[in-house]
Design a protein around this motif. Sequence first.
Motif, short mmCIF file in Angstrom:
data_model
loop_
_atom_site.label_atom_id
_atom_site.label_comp_id
_atom_site.label_asym_id
_atom_site.label_seq_id
_atom_site.Cartn_x
_atom_site.Cartn_y
_atom_site.Cartn_z
N VAL A 41 6.16 3.37 -0.59
CA VAL A 41 5.63 3.78 -1.89
C VAL A 41 4.88 5.11 -1.70
CG1 VAL A 41 4.04 3.15 -3.72
CG2 VAL A 41 5.38 1.39 -2.58
N THR A 42 5.34 6.15 -2.36
CA THR A 42 4.70 7.44 -2.15
C THR A 42 3.45 7.63 -3.00
OG1 THR A 42 6.25 8.37 -3.71
CG2 THR A 42 6.74 8.70 -1.38
N HIS A 43 3.34 6.90 -4.10
CA HIS A 43 2.18 7.05 -4.98
C HIS A 43 1.62 5.67 -5.27
CE1 HIS A 43 3.38 11.20 -5.84
NE2 HIS A 43 4.59 10.71 -5.63
N HIS A 44 0.35 5.49 -4.97
CA HIS A 44 -0.26 4.18 -5.13
C HIS A 44 -1.68 4.35 -5.65
CE1 HIS A 44 -1.73 0.18 -4.00
NE2 HIS A 44 -0.46 -0.18 -3.97
N ARG B 120 0.85 -1.18 0.00
CA ARG B 120 0.00 0.00 0.00
C ARG B 120 0.89 1.23 0.00
NH1 ARG B 120 -5.72 -1.05 0.70
NH2 ARG B 120 -5.86 1.18 0.66
N GLY B 121 0.29 2.36 -0.34
CA GLY B 121 1.06 3.59 -0.38
C GLY B 121 1.29 4.15 1.00
N ILE B 122 2.18 5.12 1.08
CA ILE B 122 2.44 5.78 2.36
C ILE B 122 1.17 6.49 2.82
CG2 ILE B 122 3.67 7.76 3.35
CD1 ILE B 122 6.16 6.87 2.02
N GLY B 123 0.35 6.92 1.87
CA GLY B 123 -0.90 7.61 2.20
C GLY B 123 -1.78 6.83 3.16
#
Lengths: 379, 102
Positions: free
Chosen positions: A122-125, A95-98
């Motif tokens: 992962v900064t963008h997912h 999953r992303g960092i978000g």
Amino acid sequence: MPAIIQNDVLIYKGSNFFRQRLLLSTLSGRAVKIEEIRSSHDDPGLREYEVNLIRLLDKITNGTRVELSETGTSMYFQPGILIGGQVTHSCCPQRGIGYYLEVLLALGPFCKEPINAVLQGVTHHDLDVSVDKVKAAALPVLLKFILVDDGLELKVVRRGAPPLGGGEVVFKCPVRRHLRPLQWCKWGLVKRIRGVVYALRVSPTMANRVVESAKGVMLKFLPDVYINTDQCRGSNAGKSPGFGVSLVAETNDKTFYCAEAKSLEPGTGESTLPEDLGRECAMKLLDEIHRGGAVDSSFQWILALWMALGQKDVSECVVGPLSEYTIRFLQHLKEFFGVMFKMEVLREDEDSDDETVISQKVKMTCVGIGYVNISKRTL
Amino acid sequence: MAYFDRQKTSKNIMKLIYGDFEVGNKVKDQNNDPSEESEEEIGGLFKRVTNSQKRKQKLKDQLDTDECSYFYALNKPLIKDWTNDANRQILINNFVTGKRSA
């Protein structure tokens, strides 16, 4: 599906809304039990990214107790006290960092020590809001609740595309004793469009081609469009190739809408044309602008959370059509805190024949429960 | 689009959100479901799916879906082409450069 309450433990079924449940459990101090987690799947039990989330929660709290069943299909979570402070966490690249950042953002104001978190991954997912979006659209929402910005910061140090990631962000959040009630019923008109395009381990021309097409669409509506390119080099570009864009529309009442799009993961067999990507993102932004409301649709839930946890005073806010996620969050809020919102559908322009022309706006009103951050030191 | 259908069918948004909570005792609510499962057979072969079974199946399908806070979470609908003239006229009033009737 409502929870079953036994001995003050909320019992849920299924892995859906796992993050919401743990988040609200931590804030309310009520224990939760989640059963039948992917029990009928080929790969049963908790996923790696969910276990990773538990680890993160464990790092920022003191005294959290987690019991997992042998198969991993049921878990018991007893939250500890929110501490915050310095945290370094490597997020699961599934999953992303978000995914993790949203939790930290929601908990941030209620910690004992201001959060200073370094998140890697992962900064963008595809499934999660990107770090750019949190920075552009979510931080201004928190600012409305705390008014004074002393140390609210999100810095993207490195970017990382899936599947390997390699990105890094630093997130700092001040603590508050309580949040202010909020009245936010007007959001004004869009006055400027900003954006950022990043290109990681691909040709730099990709970024320029995305800018070209995204700008082409947005210029039909507004002359004030400026899109940055972020050409990352070396270790700053993460471990996997990829490119993407996020566009932000700012209104004259400080509402930020943000849309984003990214290239497909390498190895899926298909490829993304930069021109299509820019156009897709611009369309998403226009759709978001059409839906309107005082906050971006991805952060309606966090707005609801902070409204509910505010001082014992009336908060009201008008948002666009509610997302499925927000609806489920409101249900969870009711279960954990007993807060019910008053919802009203605002109908403007009754005379328009086509109902789909005007998007539905919802006025959310609630009385805060007077949540007090008892750990915060007062001088 | 899903939300347009939803907004046409449901007038009361409070009920849409908090509808499940109207029954006071949640534990009791869970137990009285099996009583209504009277299965009608059609031609001795097929069983008619009752509404409550349909609802249960739907809940079951949602049980393990991935969590995603986007508006169009996991389904990717075709977004309206806002650049064509008719749609553009609707949207332009949300921008400072738009023409307003006032």
